[in-house]
Design a protein around this motif. Structure first.
Motif, PDB file in Angstrom:
ATOM      1  N   ARG A  93     -58.920   1.729  12.942  1.00 50.25           N
ATOM      2  CA  ARG A  93     -59.643   0.511  12.567  1.00 50.25           C
ATOM      3  C   ARG A  93     -58.689  -0.547  12.022  1.00 50.25           C
ATOM      4  NH1 ARG A  93     -65.100   1.362  12.226  1.00 50.25           N
ATOM      5  NH2 ARG A  93     -65.734   3.557  12.355  1.00 50.25           N
ATOM      6  N   SER A  94     -59.177  -1.751  12.013  1.00 56.34           N
ATOM      7  CA  SER A  94     -58.417  -2.826  11.392  1.00 56.34           C
ATOM      8  C   SER A  94     -58.400  -2.615   9.878  1.00 56.34           C
ATOM      9  CB  SER A  94     -59.075  -4.164  11.734  1.00 56.34           C
ATOM     10  OG  SER A  94     -58.498  -5.158  10.926  1.00 56.34           O
ATOM     11  N   THR A 100     -63.011  -3.154  11.754  1.00 56.72           N
ATOM     12  CA  THR A 100     -63.413  -3.100  13.163  1.00 56.72           C
ATOM     13  C   THR A 100     -62.727  -1.938  13.877  1.00 56.72           C
ATOM     14  OG1 THR A 100     -63.286  -5.485  12.989  1.00 56.72           O
ATOM     15  CG2 THR A 100     -63.630  -4.601  15.208  1.00 56.72           C
ATOM     16  N   ILE A 102     -60.716  -0.110  16.542  1.00 58.53           N
ATOM     17  CA  ILE A 102     -59.710  -0.473  17.552  1.00 58.53           C
ATOM     18  C   ILE A 102     -59.668   0.593  18.640  1.00 58.53           C
ATOM     19  CG2 ILE A 102     -57.241  -0.882  17.950  1.00 58.53           C
ATOM     20  CD1 ILE A 102     -57.088  -1.803  14.965  1.00 58.53           C
ATOM     21  N   TYR A 224     -56.615   3.107   9.074  1.00 58.42           N
ATOM     22  CA  TYR A 224     -56.681   1.644   8.972  1.00 58.42           C
ATOM     23  C   TYR A 224     -55.288   1.093   9.246  1.00 58.42           C
ATOM     24  CZ  TYR A 224     -60.969   2.937   6.526  1.00 58.42           C
ATOM     25  OH  TYR A 224     -62.188   3.478   6.197  1.00 58.42           O
ATOM     26  N   GLY A 226     -52.446  -1.975   9.547  1.00 56.68           N
ATOM     27  CA  GLY A 226     -52.157  -3.302   8.988  1.00 56.68           C
ATOM     28  C   GLY A 226     -50.742  -3.713   9.326  1.00 56.68           C
ATOM     29  N   HIS A 230     -50.181   1.623   7.071  1.00 56.59           N
ATOM     30  CA  HIS A 230     -51.408   2.187   7.634  1.00 56.59           C
ATOM     31  C   HIS A 230     -51.935   3.237   6.673  1.00 56.59           C
ATOM     32  CE1 HIS A 230     -48.876   5.522   9.462  1.00 56.59           C
ATOM     33  NE2 HIS A 230     -48.000   4.562   9.352  1.00 56.59           N
ATOM     34  N   ASP A 389     -50.152  -8.329  18.084  1.00 54.47           N
ATOM     35  CA  ASP A 389     -51.315  -9.109  17.688  1.00 54.47           C
ATOM     36  C   ASP A 389     -52.491  -8.820  18.617  1.00 54.47           C
ATOM     37  OD1 ASP A 389     -50.038 -10.191  15.563  1.00 54.47           O
ATOM     38  OD2 ASP A 389     -49.179 -11.835  16.749  1.00 54.47           O
ATOM     39  N   LEU A 391     -54.853  -6.418  19.674  1.00 51.05           N
ATOM     40  CA  LEU A 391     -55.359  -5.109  19.255  1.00 51.05           C
ATOM     41  C   LEU A 391     -55.941  -4.303  20.414  1.00 51.05           C
ATOM     42  CD1 LEU A 391     -56.898  -5.776  15.715  1.00 51.05           C
ATOM     43  CD2 LEU A 391     -54.642  -4.897  16.321  1.00 51.05           C
TER      44      LEU A 391
END
Ligand SMILES: Cc1cc2nc3c(=O)[nH]c(=O)nc-3n(C[C@H](O)[C@H](O)[C@H](O)COP(=O)(O)OP(=O)(O)OC[C@H]3O[C@@H](n4cnc5c(N)ncnc54)[C@H](O)[C@@H]3O)c2cc1C
Length: 423
Positions: A93-94, A100, A102, A224, A226, A230, A389, A391
């Motif tokens: 996920r984001s 969200t 992914i 998650y 980032g 993560h 960028d 995803l």
């Protein structure tokens, strides 16, 4: 399955290190009727109180080493909390804004194991219960070994005691002494590298986690992603506990501490993830103090054996944890090695190098590929590199990333190893 107390082979094996790799190998060798002793530096077999997950290949290796290992694992294994998440390994996920989805990564068509995680210390206890107490020797830190004229090996421990065996297995982890002695001091020091990341690890009571982020996110495995880290969460202890690992890129160069595990304050961790999305911050708020682990991995060793000395597990191929596959490779090692030593072509101590040659040929390329692809996975999770960028592209990569590890047929791997033994 019955265990053999007497040896069917005229050679003895000394395993240095009683982690998951060393214990699994001891169980496998005994299952093959081979006499084995374990020398562990610590005062008891011990693992940390954290989670560990195993993919289908690892679970298959457990069964093939000795069905008792898989039975023990199944008693402890924790699946995702929701029935519809049964085949899910991880929901990616984001990590920023809304969580969200992914990619939903699921285990392969053959073995729909999904997430299968255990509490490390409880799993190690189960492995330890599968060997007789009198083959385990504690407080035995290996210093050196030498080969006698007879071909036997003498092991020398820090407490001044010695032991003898025909075969020495280094299962002594990422800072392996056996690897150092086998490959030369320079190469072990050069062979370890800081991977630019550290991780905070901790456990949270599941009822608190459910209150904080809701049932779906808390009870099922999530990662998650980032820009500079993560965060992984998954259930262990049959859903009573959430295991948390928060990975962060270290922006300012090498790891400058002697120790790889540092006491850290929860506030350091919360500062590291201050601008992340609500689920990540809510989970980390529940972790009081979390130790910080520097993540190292190994450069490829040119060989896993010399003469009658061989490496297994992290001592051979320590990896970052980004594919959840390191201990699985130790189990694959233990299966292939015990099978080769138990093979009827391995009749006496003189046949050992041929068995090790086959082990090395089969195990080295695959286990070293896990190390290198695991590093790449860590970069993908922290959205490093080109096109991160996008995803959708990240999601596509994640869906493909694990297949080659999980879809390995361990029986076929064993056949290839056995065929080499015949040459
Ligand atoms: C954060 C993190 C998460 C991970 N998650 C996963 C996961 O989900 N799935 C997975 O498959 N893998 C995972 N791994 C990798 C996994 O933990 C290791 O691959 C595995 O534990 C290695 O087992 P081992 O038996 O080879 O070594 P170790 O567990 O390190 O055991 C080595 C043993 O040798 C002993 N020893 C050391 N030196 C000596 C000496 N000189 N003499 C005698 N004894 C000695 C030590 O005391 C120890 O007991 C993760 C790793 C990390 C860091």
């Amino acid at each position: 399955m019955a265990h053999h107390d007497s040896t069917g082979k005229p050679f003895t094996v000394a395993i240095v290190g009683g982690g998951i790799g060393g214990l699994a190998l001891a169980i496998g060798l005994r299952h093959q009727g081979i006499s084995v002793q374990i020398y562990e530096a610590a005062p008891a077999f011990a693992e940390i109180g954290a989670g560990i997950a195993f993919g289908p290949n690892a679970i298959s290796a457990m069964y093939l080493i000795d069905p008792a290992i898989r039975d023990a694992f199944r008693r402890l294994a924790t699946k995702n909390g929701f029935d519809e998440e049964d085949e899910t390994w991880i929901n990616f996920r984001s990590g920023f804004g809304e969580p969200t989805l992914i990619a939903k990564v699921q285990t392969g068509d053959q073995e729909k194991t999904g997430l299968s995680s255990v509490h490390r210390a409880r799993f190690l206890d189960e492995l330890a219960s599968l060997i007789p107490k009198d083959i385990a020797h504690f407080g035995k830190r290996l210093l050196s070994f030498q080969e006698e004229a007879s071909g036997k090996l003498t092991l020398v421990f820090e407490d001044g005691e010695t032991a003898f065996a025909d075969v020495l297995v280094g299962a002594d982890g990422v800072r392996s002494r056996v690897r150092q002695l086998l490959l030369g001091k320079e190469s072990v020091l050069d062979g370890l590298s800081f991977t630019g990341k550290y991780a905070y690890r901790g456990l949270i009571a599941m009822d608190k986690a459910r209150e904080a982020v809701g049932d779906e996110l808390a009870m099922n495995s999530q990662m998650y992603l980032g820009k500079d880290g993560h965060v992984l969460t998954y259930p262990i202890d049959h859903g009573k506990t959430m295991n948390v690992v928060a990975f962060k890129n270290k922006e300012d160069g090498p790891w400058e501490h002697d120790h790889w595990v540092l006491k850290s304050k929860g506030e350091d961790m919360r500062r590291d993830f201050a601008n992340w999305g609500t689920p990540v911050r809510s989970v980390l708020d529940l972790m009081v103090d979390a130790d910080m682990w520097a993540l190292f991995d190994m450069l490829p060793a040119p060989t896993y054996y010399k003469g009658n000395v061989v490496l297994v597990g992290d001592a051979a191929h320590a990896s970052t944890p980004h594919q959840g596959a390191g201990a699985g490779q130790a189990l694959e090692d233990a299966f292939i090695l015990s099978m080769l030593l138990g093979d009827k072509k391995t009749r006496c101590a003189g046949d050992i190098p041929a068995a090790f040659r086959a082990y090395d040929a089969i195990r080295r390329p695959r286990s070293q590929k896990v190390v290198s692809t695991s590093r790449t996975a860590g970069a993908t999770y922290a959205l490093q590199g080109e096109a991160r960028d996008n995803l959708d592209e990240v999601g596509e990569e994640l869906l493909q990333r694990y297949k080659w590890i999980w879809d390995e047929d361990m029986q076929v791997q064993a056949e290839h190893a056995r065929a080499l033994l015949g040459q």
